[in-house]
Motif scaffolding. Structure first.
Motif, PDB file in Angstrom:
ATOM      1  N   LEU A   1       0.910  -1.152   0.049  1.00  0.00           N
ATOM      2  CA  LEU A   1       0.161   0.175   0.270  1.00  0.00           C
ATOM      3  C   LEU A   1       1.014   1.041  -0.114  1.00  0.00           C
ATOM      4  N   THR A   2       0.449   2.458  -0.708  1.00  0.00           N
ATOM      5  CA  THR A   2       1.156   3.605  -0.787  1.00  0.00           C
ATOM      6  C   THR A   2       0.056   4.784  -0.358  1.00  0.00           C
ATOM      7  N   GLY A   3       0.354   5.820  -0.099  1.00  0.00           N
ATOM      8  CA  GLY A   3      -0.477   7.050   0.224  1.00  0.00           C
ATOM      9  C   GLY A   3      -0.270   8.042  -0.420  1.00  0.00           C
ATOM     10  N   ASN A   4      -1.317   9.243  -1.076  1.00  0.00           N
ATOM     11  CA  ASN A   4      -0.934  10.159  -1.308  1.00  0.00           C
ATOM     12  C   ASN A   4      -1.706  11.380  -0.459  1.00  0.00           C
ATOM     13  N   ASN A   5      -1.182  12.623  -0.324  1.00  0.00           N
ATOM     14  CA  ASN A   5      -1.564  13.416   0.450  1.00  0.00           C
ATOM     15  C   ASN A   5      -1.419  15.072  -0.340  1.00  0.00           C
TER      16      ASN A   5
ATOM     17  N   TYR B   1     -14.318  17.977   6.667  1.00  0.00           N
ATOM     18  CA  TYR B   1     -13.418  17.376   7.950  1.00  0.00           C
ATOM     19  C   TYR B   1     -13.323  15.802   7.857  1.00  0.00           C
ATOM     20  N   ASN B   2     -13.990  15.348   6.985  1.00  0.00           N
ATOM     21  CA  ASN B   2     -13.777  13.790   6.654  1.00  0.00           C
ATOM     22  C   ASN B   2     -12.487  13.282   5.638  1.00  0.00           C
ATOM     23  N   LEU B   3     -11.825  14.535   5.037  1.00  0.00           N
ATOM     24  CA  LEU B   3     -10.657  14.137   4.114  1.00  0.00           C
ATOM     25  C   LEU B   3      -9.739  13.200   4.641  1.00  0.00           C
ATOM     26  N   ARG B   4      -9.100  12.333   4.034  1.00  0.00           N
ATOM     27  CA  ARG B   4      -8.158  11.330   4.414  1.00  0.00           C
ATOM     28  C   ARG B   4      -7.370  10.988   3.356  1.00  0.00           C
ATOM     29  N   TRP B   5      -6.388  10.026   3.440  1.00  0.00           N
ATOM     30  CA  TRP B   5      -5.344   9.886   2.503  1.00  0.00           C
ATOM     31  C   TRP B   5      -5.902   8.840   1.272  1.00  0.00           C
ATOM     32  N   GLU B   6      -5.412   9.226   0.412  1.00  0.00           N
ATOM     33  CA  GLU B   6      -5.839   8.624  -0.830  1.00  0.00           C
ATOM     34  C   GLU B   6      -4.661   7.407  -0.793  1.00  0.00           C
ATOM     35  N   SER B   7      -5.373   6.223  -1.115  1.00  0.00           N
ATOM     36  CA  SER B   7      -4.466   5.027  -0.790  1.00  0.00           C
ATOM     37  C   SER B   7      -4.354   4.073  -2.225  1.00  0.00           C
ATOM     38  N   THR B   8      -3.217   3.500  -2.645  1.00  0.00           N
ATOM     39  CA  THR B   8      -3.148   2.653  -3.755  1.00  0.00           C
ATOM     40  C   THR B   8      -2.615   1.026  -3.131  1.00  0.00           C
ATOM     41  N   ALA B   9      -3.381   0.045  -3.704  1.00  0.00           N
ATOM     42  CA  ALA B   9      -2.936  -1.106  -3.115  1.00  0.00           C
ATOM     43  C   ALA B   9      -2.508  -1.840  -4.553  1.00  0.00           C
ATOM     44  N   ALA B  10      -1.207  -2.336  -4.549  1.00  0.00           N
ATOM     45  CA  ALA B  10      -0.440  -2.802  -5.702  1.00  0.00           C
ATOM     46  C   ALA B  10       0.123  -4.082  -5.439  1.00  0.00           C
ATOM     47  N   ALA B  11      -0.208  -5.142  -6.313  1.00  0.00           N
ATOM     48  CA  ALA B  11       0.110  -6.544  -6.249  1.00  0.00           C
ATOM     49  C   ALA B  11       0.851  -6.938  -7.664  1.00  0.00           C
ATOM     50  N   ASP B  12       1.974  -7.660  -7.573  1.00  0.00           N
ATOM     51  CA  ASP B  12       2.698  -8.173  -8.818  1.00  0.00           C
ATOM     52  C   ASP B  12       2.793  -9.370  -8.689  1.00  0.00           C
TER      53      ASP B  12
ATOM     54  N   THR C   1      -8.074   4.008  -4.232  1.00  0.00           N
ATOM     55  CA  THR C   1      -9.182   4.214  -3.903  1.00  0.00           C
ATOM     56  C   THR C   1      -9.103   5.728  -2.847  1.00  0.00           C
ATOM     57  N   ASP C   2     -10.047   6.260  -2.718  1.00  0.00           N
ATOM     58  CA  ASP C   2     -10.286   7.525  -2.126  1.00  0.00           C
ATOM     59  C   ASP C   2      -9.549   8.386  -2.684  1.00  0.00           C
ATOM     60  N   LEU C   3      -9.759   8.688  -3.975  1.00  0.00           N
ATOM     61  CA  LEU C   3      -8.999   9.887  -4.745  1.00  0.00           C
ATOM     62  C   LEU C   3      -9.280  11.097  -4.134  1.00  0.00           C
ATOM     63  N   LEU C   4      -8.131  11.760  -4.076  1.00  0.00           N
ATOM     64  CA  LEU C   4      -8.375  13.231  -3.692  1.00  0.00           C
ATOM     65  C   LEU C   4      -8.657  14.084  -4.870  1.00  0.00           C
ATOM     66  N   LEU C   5      -9.831  14.610  -4.780  1.00  0.00           N
ATOM     67  CA  LEU C   5     -10.294  15.508  -6.073  1.00  0.00           C
ATOM     68  C   LEU C   5     -11.145  16.622  -5.766  1.00  0.00           C
ATOM     69  N   LYS C   6     -11.117  17.595  -6.473  1.00  0.00           N
ATOM     70  CA  LYS C   6     -11.808  18.696  -6.280  1.00  0.00           C
ATOM     71  C   LYS C   6     -13.162  18.629  -6.821  1.00  0.00           C
ATOM     72  N   ALA C   7     -14.105  17.961  -6.197  1.00  0.00           N
ATOM     73  CA  ALA C   7     -15.393  17.752  -6.747  1.00  0.00           C
ATOM     74  C   ALA C   7     -16.514  18.830  -6.942  1.00  0.00           C
ATOM     75  N   ASN C   8     -17.143  18.878  -8.039  1.00  0.00           N
ATOM     76  CA  ASN C   8     -17.970  19.843  -8.178  1.00  0.00           C
ATOM     77  C   ASN C   8     -19.283  19.500  -7.305  1.00  0.00           C
TER      78      ASN C   8
ATOM     79  N   ILE D   1     -13.320  10.768  -3.441  1.00  0.00           N
ATOM     80  CA  ILE D   1     -14.267  10.129  -4.389  1.00  0.00           C
ATOM     81  C   ILE D   1     -13.466   9.479  -5.523  1.00  0.00           C
ATOM     82  N   GLY D   2     -14.374   8.261  -5.605  1.00  0.00           N
ATOM     83  CA  GLY D   2     -13.881   7.548  -7.137  1.00  0.00           C
ATOM     84  C   GLY D   2     -12.610   6.524  -6.798  1.00  0.00           C
ATOM     85  N   ALA D   3     -12.406   5.722  -7.514  1.00  0.00           N
ATOM     86  CA  ALA D   3     -11.336   4.763  -7.624  1.00  0.00           C
ATOM     87  C   ALA D   3     -10.815   4.481  -8.950  1.00  0.00           C
ATOM     88  N   VAL D   4      -9.633   4.067  -9.117  1.00  0.00           N
ATOM     89  CA  VAL D   4      -9.036   3.797 -10.429  1.00  0.00           C
ATOM     90  C   VAL D   4      -8.245   2.351 -10.213  1.00  0.00           C
ATOM     91  N   VAL D   5      -8.704   1.568 -11.160  1.00  0.00           N
ATOM     92  CA  VAL D   5      -8.083   0.273 -11.428  1.00  0.00           C
ATOM     93  C   VAL D   5      -7.138   0.236 -12.569  1.00  0.00           C
TER      94      VAL D   5
END
Length: 174
Positions: free
Chosen positions: A58-62, A99-110, A134-141, A155-159
């Motif tokens: 797992l890695t995180g994005n802030n 105030y619910n904003l949290r880390w975006e995280s990426t789970a990677a398997a190889d 998951t938990d993409l950090l985006l400025k949502a409309n 919001i959102g997820a990318v695979v």
């Protein structure tokens, strides 16, 4: 060595998130088996080296603004009002915090195979990877009825997934 095992744990803190979500925990691990060191392949004249490996982590994005989780005010004369025959500056909510904003995280398997043949004249590397962010950090409309254009949200997820192959050959030796 025939067998390899690694594990690591990372704990990252970021003041870009509210106190309750400040810390993210990101473990990772990998295992591999060098088949070519086994007795049944040690003296093989075709296979120079062979290894099967797998990893997960797992890695995180802030990457958000320093205070994006907080609402902000704007003070100007345009938002003022009359008080005691004077124009008094007023303040209005400029951005809506989350105030619910949290880390975006990426789970990677190889999962992969490294194979060298004929005294390393032919090398093949094959991998299958799968990444889920998951938990993409985006400025949502936001809906116009909210009175705000957008807000920072998870919001959102990318695979991403697929295969990678590498073939390396040594055709002429000097």
């Amino acid at each position: 060595r025939k067998y390899y095992l690694t594990f690591s744990m990372r704990a990252d803190g970021s003041s870009k998130f509210p106190k309750e979500n400040r810390w993210g925990f990101f473990p990772s691990g990998a295992v591999s088996w060098r088949l070519s060191q086994e007795d049944f392949l040690k003296d093989n004249s075709v296979i120079s080296d062979a290894k099967i490996r797998a990893s997960y982590g797992l890695t995180g994005n802030n990457r958000v603004g320093a205070f994006d989780y907080m609402s902000s005010l704007t003070v100007s004369n345009q938002n003022g009002y009359g008080w005691n025959n004077d124009l008094t500056q007023g303040a209005n909510l400029a951005t809506l915090g989350n105030y619910n904003l949290r880390w975006e995280s990426t789970a990677a398997a190889d999962v992969g195979l490294d194979l060298s043949l004929f005294d390393d004249r032919i090398t093949v590397i094959a991998d299958y990877y799968h990444k889920n962010t998951t938990d993409l950090l985006l400025k949502a409309n936001l809906p116009l009825s909210s009175g705000y254009q957008n807000a920072m949200m998870n919001i959102g997820a990318v695979v991403n997934q697929g295969f990678e192959f590498t073939l390396n050959t040594v055709n002429i030796l000097k």
